[in-house]
Design a protein around this motif. Sequence first.
Motif, PDB file in Angstrom:
ATOM      1  N   CYS A  86      -9.308   0.731  -2.416  1.00 23.71           N
ATOM      2  CA  CYS A  86      -9.338  -0.730  -2.520  1.00 23.71           C
ATOM      3  C   CYS A  86     -10.587  -1.295  -1.865  1.00 23.71           C
ATOM      4  O   CYS A  86     -11.248  -2.181  -2.416  1.00 23.71           O
ATOM      5  N   SER A  87     -10.927  -0.774  -0.682  1.00 25.72           N
ATOM      6  CA  SER A  87     -12.098  -1.276   0.036  1.00 25.72           C
ATOM      7  C   SER A  87     -13.377  -1.017  -0.753  1.00 25.72           C
ATOM      8  O   SER A  87     -14.207  -1.917  -0.939  1.00 25.72           O
ATOM      9  N   GLU A 145      -1.684   6.900   2.014  1.00 30.42           N
ATOM     10  CA  GLU A 145      -1.929   5.461   2.127  1.00 30.42           C
ATOM     11  C   GLU A 145      -3.388   5.180   2.457  1.00 30.42           C
ATOM     12  O   GLU A 145      -3.982   4.217   1.958  1.00 30.42           O
ATOM     13  N   LYS A 156      -6.077   2.572   0.643  1.00 31.40           N
ATOM     14  CA  LYS A 156      -6.864   1.561   1.355  1.00 31.40           C
ATOM     15  C   LYS A 156      -8.353   1.771   1.124  1.00 31.40           C
ATOM     16  O   LYS A 156      -9.107   0.809   0.925  1.00 31.40           O
ATOM     17  N   SER A 157      -8.780   3.028   1.160  1.00 33.29           N
ATOM     18  CA  SER A 157     -10.194   3.328   0.957  1.00 33.29           C
ATOM     19  C   SER A 157     -10.648   2.967  -0.451  1.00 33.29           C
ATOM     20  O   SER A 157     -11.718   2.380  -0.646  1.00 33.29           O
ATOM     21  N   VAL A 163       0.829  -1.199   0.000  1.00 38.39           N
ATOM     22  CA  VAL A 163       0.000   0.000   0.000  1.00 38.39           C
ATOM     23  C   VAL A 163       0.868   1.256   0.000  1.00 38.39           C
ATOM     24  O   VAL A 163       0.575   2.232  -0.700  1.00 38.39           O
TER      25      VAL A 163
END
Length: 224
Positions: free
Chosen positions: A180-181, A173, A177-178, A162
């Motif tokens: 991807c989620s 980062e 992550k957001s 990430v």
Amino acid sequence: MSALDDGRSDAALLAAHVDGDTTAFGVLFGRHRDRLWAVALRTMGNAEDAADGLQDGMIAAYRRAATFRGDAAVTTWLHRVVVNACLDRLRASKVRRTEALPDDLEEYVGRGSLVTSGPGSGDPADASVRAERRRAVLAALSRLPAEQRAALVLVDMEGYAVAEVAVMLDCPEGTVKSRCSRGRTRLAALLDDLAPRVDEGHSGPRNPRPAPAVRPTEGTTAPP
């Protein structure tokens, strides 16, 4: 010794290019061509647009090599330039083609994912189901928003950390992550919509399908 293994590091090749070596950039690009092509293909969703995106990225990298500061690996910088070029094309042209991607891309493989995670059987009917599921996953991926697609391609398919993807996409980062989620959630919903067609005629029971996990894969070979 081949041109790709001429003994110089990526950083040395880039510096040589900046200093006027007319062959250095070609060696550097050839060394990383396949993986950059795979990222462009999965980000754009089809070979024609991927070729344009990769070309845009390489032209930008060729011209902006002197701006490389050395605060990240050369490969990270190249990926950043190519992904940004692809995203620029997606934003400009609103590319949202949903035709199946090439069958030679690696399968999504994950426990409980739409693409079977177990070893393949020799049954032609099972092989047909697996192929259809793979096409469904790849077609669904092409329908994600560009930023979510890029994050999933880099993190889930190419296996980058990430932190490294944050550098490539020039964002925090937490944003990676957001993306991807949200991308995995949307991908799961798209796959649920496709599931009745994929499972038609399949005798096995249907199970709930979480967002598919993926494994890092080697780059798909670029066209000549």
